[in-house]
Design an enzyme around this catalytic site. Sequence first.
Site, short mmCIF file in Angstrom:
data_model
loop_
_atom_site.label_atom_id
_atom_site.label_comp_id
_atom_site.label_asym_id
_atom_site.label_seq_id
_atom_site.Cartn_x
_atom_site.Cartn_y
_atom_site.Cartn_z
N LYS A 226 0.82 -1.21 0.00
CA LYS A 226 0.00 0.00 0.00
C LYS A 226 0.85 1.26 0.00
O LYS A 226 0.49 2.26 -0.64
CB LYS A 226 -0.94 -0.01 1.21
N GLU B 238 -2.46 6.23 8.46
CA GLU B 238 -3.22 7.20 7.67
C GLU B 238 -4.19 7.97 8.54
O GLU B 238 -4.61 7.50 9.60
CB GLU B 238 -4.01 6.48 6.56
N HIS C 117 -14.33 -3.63 9.50
CA HIS C 117 -13.58 -3.29 8.28
C HIS C 117 -13.79 -4.29 7.16
O HIS C 117 -13.03 -4.29 6.18
CB HIS C 117 -12.07 -3.15 8.57
N ARG D 53 -7.10 -8.10 -8.84
CA ARG D 53 -7.79 -9.38 -9.02
C ARG D 53 -9.28 -9.10 -9.16
O ARG D 53 -9.73 -7.95 -9.06
CB ARG D 53 -7.57 -10.28 -7.79
#
Length: 651
Positions: free
Chosen positions: A116, A200, A235, A297
């Site tokens: 990421k 973040e 999440h 994907r």
Amino acid sequence: MFSKILIANRGEIAVRVIRTARRMGVRTVAVYSDADANALHVAMADEAVHIGPSPVSESYLRGDRIIEAAKATGAEAIHPGYGFLSENPDFVDQVEAAGLVFIGPSAASIRAMGLKDAAKRLMESADVPVVPGYHGEAQDIVVLASKAREIGYPVLIKARAGGGGKGMRRVEHPDDFPDALSGARREAKAAFGDDRVLVEKYVEKPRHIEVQVFGDNFGNAVHLFERDCSAQRRHQKVIEEAPAPGMTAEMRKAMTDAAVKAAKAISYSGAGTIEFIVDTSDGLRPDRFWFMEMNTRLQVEHPVTEMITGVDLVEWQLRVAAGEKLPKSQEEIALSGHAFEARIYAEDPQRDFLPAIGTLHHLSFPIQAPAGSTMRIETGVRQGDAISPYYDPMIAKLVVHAEDRHSALGALATALKNTEIAGSVTNIAFLAALAEDADFAAGDVDTGLIGRKQAALTETPQPDATIVARAGLAASGMHGVSSDDPWASLTGYSHFHPIERQVSLHRGTEELKAGVTAPGNGRYTVRLDGSQSIGLTQADLAGTVTWPGHVAVFAAGIAYTFAVPDPFASAAEAEAGAGSMRAPMPGLVKLVRAAQGDAVKKGQPLLILEAMKMEHTIAAQHDGVIADIASEGAQVTDGTVLVRFVEEAGA
């Protein structure tokens, strides 16, 4: 086009790929572990190859065995599905080195987006908006904690590899950062083999909107509109929809342009998803969305995109991997109607969505789509199959499509309420409640919606007297079967008065008594707790199922399950270990935070159980002194005693 492909996956995605391949005249090879020897995908494929024991590390993650199976069966290409090896660039290299085709993007594209932090730096250089945060290489807690303070709390700690909510922690206060970081690292290491993280800014009212992109090997890239995946618990997505509610033409253009730009920046080929986080505190605005990550994907929620575009994304995957150009240009891809997908899991919403296992003794989906809609059931299981502790506990995906959002949402709620599953606890009633929630129906949804309303959405009403009576009748065994034999109507008959059969039903810690008599002619009387009597007929048994030791009654989308104790079991067996803290599911004792002799308080974390790739904190249910506690590293089964207290040690 390929003549034969191998599917390096299991469950509903393997079944999904087989269905399209069969329609295209492409033969399929399934792979399976010990646990999946009798699985649906194995039965559906043209051929099947055993690749190892049940744990994924010894089977579905063994790329060498999968490649050997492909070569031995003459498969020309490998479809990875999603999860497992689908985003492993080393596996792609191995597939191509073996002279096979990987049905997906190049190893270079996967590597570019696989971490990421690196992906976000790449997107910044491609002029794609990126969420504020720290994406650097330093992993010392001092550096990460310092960066978190600079960003400003609340922050989100995220595993730099993988996804699905694993290795992710929201942190509200600096004092909580060390524990949250430790937990995120452990979970990331277990799930992805990489414990590095990034930090973040946590967006206060976020929506999770993603764009389906598709590229080919000729430099073409298109989008197939957006999906909203904001309805999440822990999440992880539970209901997805397409298109996103409230989407404006200006916002859609900004997001889809950014998504295609991201795909072209890495010369992407195949199906992919660009995930954005959107700040909706001031509505949907083109300057308030940021790139989160790219899934290189096919996504679990791809059916909603297929429903609104009429495109078979698996077919496109096969065609692009076989060297063809994209079947359609951007101008030829049109959006029509609205679609929802609900993920039906074996999990307990009333226990914070704890994953569950069990045998699916009863599995029934709606035969017809609700009026004004079309419906798809995506599943990899059949009645009688077991939900094992080795894999994701998804049972099925229920997908509906209608001309507008209101109609599609109504169809979703109806279909969920007509779905019957018994043998394992499920989230069906929760999904139906969410589909009927006023804020969700209005499109006022963000990733915190379920958390804010979790108590109300997961509340299950107590069974009324009629439901208990139906359970008692079903458990009694006194109900007859349809027959032309006149003697069948005399079930429970005796010469002087009807015989009353006593039935004991257990629901949680509550014991219910039912006395069942059968006056005859398909009529029954059920006396509850020795007083209230309810009259039933044979028709009232519709919506009830039984299996050894259990009975379930379905009503308004809820499966009321009762245990029916063996009357010959000893009282000692029934009371053994009363008050002990037991494992709610099979798993690994990852971390122990208390020791023998410790005095603990109710709610105090005692140990962490890792099950189904997630960590579950086991906290003290009451104050007490620990007499015995499980050892770190112990592999436990469902019901294993994890903690015993001094007051029960001599019992």
